[in-house]
Design a protein around this motif. Structure first.
Motif, PDB file in Angstrom:
ATOM      1  N   ILE A 122       0.832  -1.205   0.000  1.00  0.00           N
ATOM      2  CA  ILE A 122       0.000   0.000   0.000  1.00  0.00           C
ATOM      3  C   ILE A 122       0.865   1.252   0.000  1.00  0.00           C
ATOM      4  O   ILE A 122       0.594   2.223  -0.725  1.00  0.00           O
ATOM      5  CB  ILE A 122      -0.951  -0.010   1.215  1.00  0.00           C
ATOM      6  CG1 ILE A 122      -2.006  -1.106   1.040  1.00  0.00           C
ATOM      7  CG2 ILE A 122      -1.621   1.342   1.399  1.00  0.00           C
ATOM      8  CD1 ILE A 122      -2.878  -1.312   2.253  1.00  0.00           C
ATOM      9  N   ALA A 123       1.928   1.241   0.813  1.00  0.00           N
ATOM     10  CA  ALA A 123       2.823   2.409   0.842  1.00  0.00           C
ATOM     11  C   ALA A 123       3.482   2.618  -0.510  1.00  0.00           C
ATOM     12  O   ALA A 123       3.576   3.763  -1.000  1.00  0.00           O
ATOM     13  CB  ALA A 123       3.885   2.212   1.934  1.00  0.00           C
ATOM     14  N   ALA A 124       3.928   1.533  -1.147  1.00  0.00           N
ATOM     15  CA  ALA A 124       4.583   1.659  -2.448  1.00  0.00           C
ATOM     16  C   ALA A 124       3.605   2.132  -3.516  1.00  0.00           C
ATOM     17  O   ALA A 124       3.939   2.974  -4.353  1.00  0.00           O
ATOM     18  CB  ALA A 124       5.200   0.318  -2.846  1.00  0.00           C
ATOM     19  N   ILE A 125       2.365   1.623  -3.474  1.00  0.00           N
ATOM     20  CA  ILE A 125       1.375   2.012  -4.475  1.00  0.00           C
ATOM     21  C   ILE A 125       0.989   3.482  -4.315  1.00  0.00           C
ATOM     22  O   ILE A 125       0.777   4.189  -5.305  1.00  0.00           O
ATOM     23  CB  ILE A 125       0.142   1.094  -4.373  1.00  0.00           C
ATOM     24  CG1 ILE A 125       0.513  -0.318  -4.847  1.00  0.00           C
ATOM     25  CG2 ILE A 125      -1.014   1.634  -5.200  1.00  0.00           C
ATOM     26  CD1 ILE A 125      -0.550  -1.351  -4.580  1.00  0.00           C
ATOM     27  N   ALA A 126       0.906   3.952  -3.061  1.00  0.00           N
ATOM     28  CA  ALA A 126       0.579   5.362  -2.837  1.00  0.00           C
ATOM     29  C   ALA A 126       1.651   6.275  -3.427  1.00  0.00           C
ATOM     30  O   ALA A 126       1.349   7.271  -4.100  1.00  0.00           O
ATOM     31  CB  ALA A 126       0.417   5.623  -1.340  1.00  0.00           C
ATOM     32  N   VAL A 127       2.905   5.930  -3.188  1.00  0.00           N
ATOM     33  CA  VAL A 127       4.000   6.726  -3.763  1.00  0.00           C
ATOM     34  C   VAL A 127       3.985   6.620  -5.288  1.00  0.00           C
ATOM     35  O   VAL A 127       4.220   7.608  -6.004  1.00  0.00           O
ATOM     36  CB  VAL A 127       5.350   6.256  -3.196  1.00  0.00           C
ATOM     37  CG1 VAL A 127       6.506   6.978  -3.876  1.00  0.00           C
ATOM     38  CG2 VAL A 127       5.398   6.491  -1.696  1.00  0.00           C
ATOM     39  N   THR A 128       3.678   5.428  -5.798  1.00  0.00           N
ATOM     40  CA  THR A 128       3.617   5.214  -7.243  1.00  0.00           C
ATOM     41  C   THR A 128       2.588   6.123  -7.896  1.00  0.00           C
ATOM     42  O   THR A 128       2.847   6.739  -8.936  1.00  0.00           O
ATOM     43  CB  THR A 128       3.268   3.739  -7.543  1.00  0.00           C
ATOM     44  OG1 THR A 128       4.350   2.916  -7.108  1.00  0.00           O
ATOM     45  CG2 THR A 128       3.034   3.524  -9.022  1.00  0.00           C
ATOM     46  N   ALA A 129       1.395   6.219  -7.298  1.00  0.00           N
ATOM     47  CA  ALA A 129       0.334   7.044  -7.877  1.00  0.00           C
ATOM     48  C   ALA A 129       0.738   8.511  -7.931  1.00  0.00           C
ATOM     49  O   ALA A 129       0.491   9.204  -8.926  1.00  0.00           O
ATOM     50  CB  ALA A 129      -0.953   6.882  -7.061  1.00  0.00           C
ATOM     51  N   VAL A 130       1.396   8.990  -6.875  1.00  0.00           N
ATOM     52  CA  VAL A 130       1.811  10.402  -6.845  1.00  0.00           C
ATOM     53  C   VAL A 130       2.880  10.677  -7.906  1.00  0.00           C
ATOM     54  O   VAL A 130       2.782  11.641  -8.680  1.00  0.00           O
ATOM     55  CB  VAL A 130       2.332  10.771  -5.441  1.00  0.00           C
ATOM     56  CG1 VAL A 130       2.916  12.180  -5.445  1.00  0.00           C
ATOM     57  CG2 VAL A 130       1.206  10.671  -4.417  1.00  0.00           C
ATOM     58  N   VAL A 131       3.899   9.817  -7.958  1.00  0.00           N
ATOM     59  CA  VAL A 131       4.991  10.033  -8.915  1.00  0.00           C
ATOM     60  C   VAL A 131       4.482   9.900 -10.349  1.00  0.00           C
ATOM     61  O   VAL A 131       4.823  10.711 -11.224  1.00  0.00           O
ATOM     62  CB  VAL A 131       6.135   9.036  -8.651  1.00  0.00           C
ATOM     63  CG1 VAL A 131       7.217   9.164  -9.719  1.00  0.00           C
ATOM     64  CG2 VAL A 131       6.736   9.279  -7.275  1.00  0.00           C
ATOM     65  N   ALA A 132       3.645   8.894 -10.607  1.00  0.00           N
ATOM     66  CA  ALA A 132       3.110   8.712 -11.958  1.00  0.00           C
ATOM     67  C   ALA A 132       2.249   9.903 -12.359  1.00  0.00           C
ATOM     68  O   ALA A 132       2.285  10.349 -13.515  1.00  0.00           O
ATOM     69  CB  ALA A 132       2.291   7.421 -12.027  1.00  0.00           C
ATOM     70  N   GLY A 133       1.456  10.432 -11.415  1.00  0.00           N
ATOM     71  CA  GLY A 133       0.644  11.611 -11.717  1.00  0.00           C
ATOM     72  C   GLY A 133       1.496  12.809 -12.097  1.00  0.00           C
ATOM     73  O   GLY A 133       1.164  13.548 -13.035  1.00  0.00           O
ATOM     74  N   LEU A 134       2.598  13.016 -11.383  1.00  0.00           N
ATOM     75  CA  LEU A 134       3.498  14.138 -11.707  1.00  0.00           C
ATOM     76  C   LEU A 134       4.146  13.949 -13.081  1.00  0.00           C
ATOM     77  O   LEU A 134       4.254  14.904 -13.862  1.00  0.00           O
ATOM     78  CB  LEU A 134       4.568  14.272 -10.626  1.00  0.00           C
ATOM     79  CG  LEU A 134       4.077  14.678  -9.229  1.00  0.00           C
ATOM     80  CD1 LEU A 134       5.221  14.658  -8.222  1.00  0.00           C
ATOM     81  CD2 LEU A 134       3.439  16.074  -9.270  1.00  0.00           C
ATOM     82  N   LEU A 135       4.571  12.721 -13.379  1.00  0.00           N
ATOM     83  CA  LEU A 135       5.203  12.465 -14.674  1.00  0.00           C
ATOM     84  C   LEU A 135       4.215  12.657 -15.822  1.00  0.00           C
ATOM     85  O   LEU A 135       4.558  13.242 -16.866  1.00  0.00           O
ATOM     86  CB  LEU A 135       5.762  11.041 -14.706  1.00  0.00           C
ATOM     87  CG  LEU A 135       6.989  10.771 -13.827  1.00  0.00           C
ATOM     88  CD1 LEU A 135       7.351   9.295 -13.857  1.00  0.00           C
ATOM     89  CD2 LEU A 135       8.175  11.619 -14.274  1.00  0.00           C
TER      90      LEU A 135
END
Length: 380
Positions: free
Chosen positions: A317-330
């Protein structure tokens, strides 16, 4: 159990850092690939979604906008026998060559930029791209040689409204620039039907589909009866908008470019499974003495399994949350660079579910090491 799992992960977070990194990187790659894939398909299906047709008509056997062999005059004439039809408009794109006036030689192959010339009426009742074209911009197409370009493509070649380009050796003037026209292989150029014929050098281009608009006073019962008759017609294929979009998407995904996107997503999931399973196995092996201690205190193997699964869930869950934020910025950055990318809540949720399934499956693989968590390991 959750509190114990959270305390373990937060206390030994460095142990789970490789897992979080592998899940995060794989998640970002998967979301980016899916976003670009759906962005490419959104552009490819823009003639369907941005038009106000009651239904589309193609030759029998057609499955998408690209694979239609074209309607014959005899097939098109059958539509005029249907009294409920208010007006029709042909979809007849033609591949052309666009270049700047000061670049007559094009690239090393003698070609400037491949474009798809699409003609539509300049009158207000035009069906094609009716949801996208403002009334004034559509009316401007009445000028001979008037064209409308995609924003990203216009920025790429350095032109704006009022500038001139050369299409198939004929001068054209840009009267409008719109977002969302950029295609997958060729860039659409919207013109009037008369201008499109002048660019192609022929009286008419092959009609791939016919856009049909029924009268507003057609009752639903008559429309259902009419539609039932269409389905049984042997020479024509009748498509509602959502059906043609779905069929075009399946056809596009089965093509070379679509297969590359789908395969890359599948490869990303397989690589994620392998890396995450190894990372979890390493984390479980590093904690084997702690698990053995819990077994010595009387914790059953089943509860120990649930503890490891809970730890994996927290890390995932922690990794997916960070993934969503970084992917959104990219993806936001790509959109600023006029790259077509789609990021929707359903895409994020679907990617999160896929990654969670990979994490849980990898966790189950790592659980095999727990059988070695014998209390006797404390004496080693």
């Amino acid at each position: 159990m959750l509190w114990i799992a959270w305390s373990s992960v937060s206390h030994d977070w460095r142990r789970y850092l490789p897992v979080m990194i592998s899940v995060g990187v794989s998640g970002i790659l998967m979301i980016m690939q899916l976003s670009l894939m759906f962005g490419a398909f959104r552009n490819a299906s823009a003639p369907i979604t941005m038009s106000d047709a009651t239904f589309w008509v193609g030759p029998a056997g057609s499955t998408s906008l690209e694979d239609s062999p074209g309607l014959t005059d005899a097939q098109s004439s059958l539509l005029w026998l249907i009294p409920e039809i208010e007006r029709m408009e042909p979809y007849a794109p033609i591949i052309g060559d666009l270049r700047l006036p000061d670049e007559p030689d094009g690239d090393e192959f003698g070609v400037g930029h491949w474009v798809q010339i699409i003609g539509t009426p300049s009158t207000p009742d035009g069906i094609l791209y009716s949801k996208m074209l403002p009334a004034k911009m559509r009316a401007a197409l009445a000028e001979p040689g008037a064209t409308i370009l995609d924003t990203a493509f216009a920025a790429k070649i350095g032109v704006g409204i009022g500038d001139h380009v050369v299409i198939n050796s004929k001068t054209a003037r840009i009267v409008g620039i719109l977002d969302g026209l950029k295609g997958v292989l060729a860039v659409p150029v919207i013109t009037s039907q008369a201008t499109a014929r002048s660019f192609t050098g022929s009286e008419s281009a092959p009609v791939r589909f016919m856009l049909v608009k029924l009268g507003e006073d057609v009752p639903p019962v008559a429309l259902d009866r009419l539609w039932s008759g269409f389905i049984e017609h042997p020479d024509l294929t009748f498509w509602m908008e959502d059906e043609l979009i779905a069929s075009s998407m399946v056809s596009w995904m089965a093509s070379g470019l679509g297969a590359v996107f789908v395969s890359s997503v599948g490869i990303a999931l397989v690589v994620t499974l392998l890396i995450v399973s190894q990372s979890f196995a390493g984390a479980v092996a590093a904690s084997i003495r702690e698990y053995a201690a819990l077994r010595a205190y009387g914790l059953s193997f089943g509860r120990l399994q649930r503890l490891v699964v809970a730890q994996g869930g927290i890390v995932g869950i922690a990794a997916i949350a960070v993934t969503a934020v970084v992917a959104g910025l990219l993806i936001s950055y790509l959109r600023e660079q006029n790259v077509s990318a789609v990021l929707s809540p359903s895409l994020i949720v679907g990617s999160a579910v896929a990654l969670t399934a990979v994490v849980l499956f990898s966790n189950l693989i790592a659980l095999r090491r727990l059988r070695r968590a014998d209390p006797a390991a404390l004496l080693r």
